[in-house]
Design an enzyme around this catalytic site. Structure first.
Site, PDB file in Angstrom:
ATOM      1  N   ASN A   1      24.118  16.539  16.581  1.00 56.43           N
ATOM      2  CA  ASN A   1      23.537  16.322  17.919  1.00 56.43           C
ATOM      3  C   ASN A   1      24.167  15.126  18.602  1.00 56.43           C
ATOM      4  O   ASN A   1      24.508  15.183  19.780  1.00 56.43           O
ATOM      5  CB  ASN A   1      22.036  16.042  17.790  1.00 56.43           C
ATOM      6  CG  ASN A   1      21.200  17.292  17.909  1.00 56.43           C
ATOM      7  OD1 ASN A   1      21.597  18.250  18.562  1.00 56.43           O
ATOM      8  ND2 ASN A   1      20.051  17.297  17.272  1.00 56.43           N
TER       9      ASN A   1
ATOM     10  N   GLU B   1      15.037  21.104  12.480  1.00 57.70           N
ATOM     11  CA  GLU B   1      16.211  21.852  12.012  1.00 57.70           C
ATOM     12  C   GLU B   1      15.928  22.458  10.638  1.00 57.70           C
ATOM     13  O   GLU B   1      16.798  22.692   9.834  1.00 57.70           O
ATOM     14  CB  GLU B   1      17.453  20.961  12.050  1.00 57.70           C
ATOM     15  CG  GLU B   1      17.752  19.981  10.968  1.00 57.70           C
ATOM     16  CD  GLU B   1      16.680  19.006  10.507  1.00 57.70           C
ATOM     17  OE1 GLU B   1      15.509  19.066  10.930  1.00 57.70           O
ATOM     18  OE2 GLU B   1      17.032  18.171   9.665  1.00 57.70           O
TER      19      GLU B   1
END
Ligand SMILES: Nc1nc2c(ncn2[C@@H]2O[C@H](COP(=O)(O)OP(=O)(O)OP(=O)(O)O)[C@@H](O)[C@H]2O)c(=O)[nH]1
Length: 329
Positions: free
Chosen positions: A195, A231
């Site tokens: 990210n 996640e």
């Protein structure tokens, strides 16, 4: 002449439902304005004809047999719109579609004994199109709400809330039906770094790709996959023993590896990888199942510690004895 005698035809014609009276030979004696409007057949043309012949298209056979039962045996009948949508060819103009649409009908047929003409039948036809349309709309709204409440909006997978419910049910079934059940916790490796380096929208895309790939590995309708958290994903596989668990976990790992999504900041590989922890409830070995998710979670922790991009198994009783040991200390 009393009020009813004086005004009965006006009353019949003002009703917001169709009224037909037929005699024992199915000949029409009464045909009100509502029917004229929705069939396009005037009362003058209808009266004297049989109900089977009056329409350009014959009434449904269910309607005709219900009518004949009422005439022959004096039995009242109801044709519910749930089973018989449009027994009679009646139409109304639909403003939104700008065309004539078939009317969904609820029909009641009642026996009438009239002195001069013998056994007659009164047929009442009401328009249930609006209530059916409203019911359909409510049903589809409630389906959308139900889907929203159980689905993760990013990946389209089941969400944590649904997982919690489904897990209890699956576990109950495994205990009752005495079959094994495996739980897999799946976590994307170094996803924070992904990210940070590639950006949040790219991270979202990875989550969707991984979700689709994991889902494609499931083959039975009783298997389920949910997004457990950020996640992290969770899979429940009823009837999967721990012998097959490792094989299945490897299949998930290589399916994600094959996506070959570059991840330059990962220390596990040059592409996106996953770590998996799993545990199995086996009815022949275990009496206590409350720690199954904890066991899978601990196995995931182990897989991360051992270098990621791999699967670890934690036997349910190992975690239990580990717990008991902690309490004893
Ligand atoms: N793009 C995106 N990122 C998310 C979402 N939900 C959680 N995350 C991110 O997932 C990352 C998880 O980071 P960590 O828990 O540190 O785990 P990790 O970096 O994968 O490290 P390891 O699990 O130890 O390999 C965090 O940066 C969260 O912001 C999401 O919906 N979209």
């Amino acid at each position: 002449m009393n009020f009813v005698e004086q005004y009965q035809s006006k009353i019949f014609d003002s009703l917001n439902l169709g009224l037909i009276v037929v005699d024992a030979n199915e000949k029409i004696l009464l045909w009100n304005t509502w029917l004229e409007k929705h069939s396009g057949i005037t009362s003058e043309n209808a009266i004297g004809q049989t109900i089977a012949d009056v329409f350009p298209v014959a009434p449904s056979s269910a309607f005709l047999s219900a009518l004949r039962n009422t005439i022959n045996y004096g039995l009242p009948a109801v044709l519910s719109n749930a089973l018989h949508r449009s027994p009679l060819p009646l139409f109304s103009f639909d403003e939104s579609f700008k065309k004539q649409m078939a009317i969904h009908q609820s029909i009641t047929i009642s026996p009438l004994v009239a002195e001069e003409v013998g056994h007659c039948c009164l047929i009442q036809v009401s328009d249930s199109s609006t209530s059916i349309r409203r019911e359909k709309m409510l049903r589809s709204h409630s389906e959308v709400l139900k889907k929203d409440a159980t689905t993760d909006s990013l990946t389209g997978l089941y969400n944590r809330r649904f997982f919690d419910e489904h897990y209890k049910i699956s576990l109950g079934q495994a205990i009752r039906q005495k079959h094994p059940l495996s739980i897999f916790m799946v976590d994307i490796d170094y996803f924070k770094q992904y990210n940070d380096y590639y950006g949040h929208p790219a991270g979202d895309k990875v989550l969707m790709q991984v979700a689709t790939t994991l889902k494609a590995q499931l083959s039975r309708s009783s298997d389920m996959l949910a997004r457990y958290g950020g996640e992290e994903f969770v899979l429940i596989l009823p009837n999967m023993s721990n012998d097959h668990g490792m094989q299945f976990a490897q299949k998930l790992i290589s399916a994600v590896n094959q996506l070959a999504i570059p991840h330059l900041k990962s220390k596990a590989d040059k592409t996106i990888t996953i770590s998996i922890g799993f545990s199995t409830y086996d009815p022949n070995q275990h009496r206590e199942v409350s720690t199954l998710i904890d066991a899978a979670d601990t196995a995931l922790y182990k897989a991360k510690q051992q270098g990621r991009n791999q699967a670890c198994f934690m036997p349910l009783d190992t975690l239990l004895s580990h717990r008991l040991q902690i309490h004893a200390d």
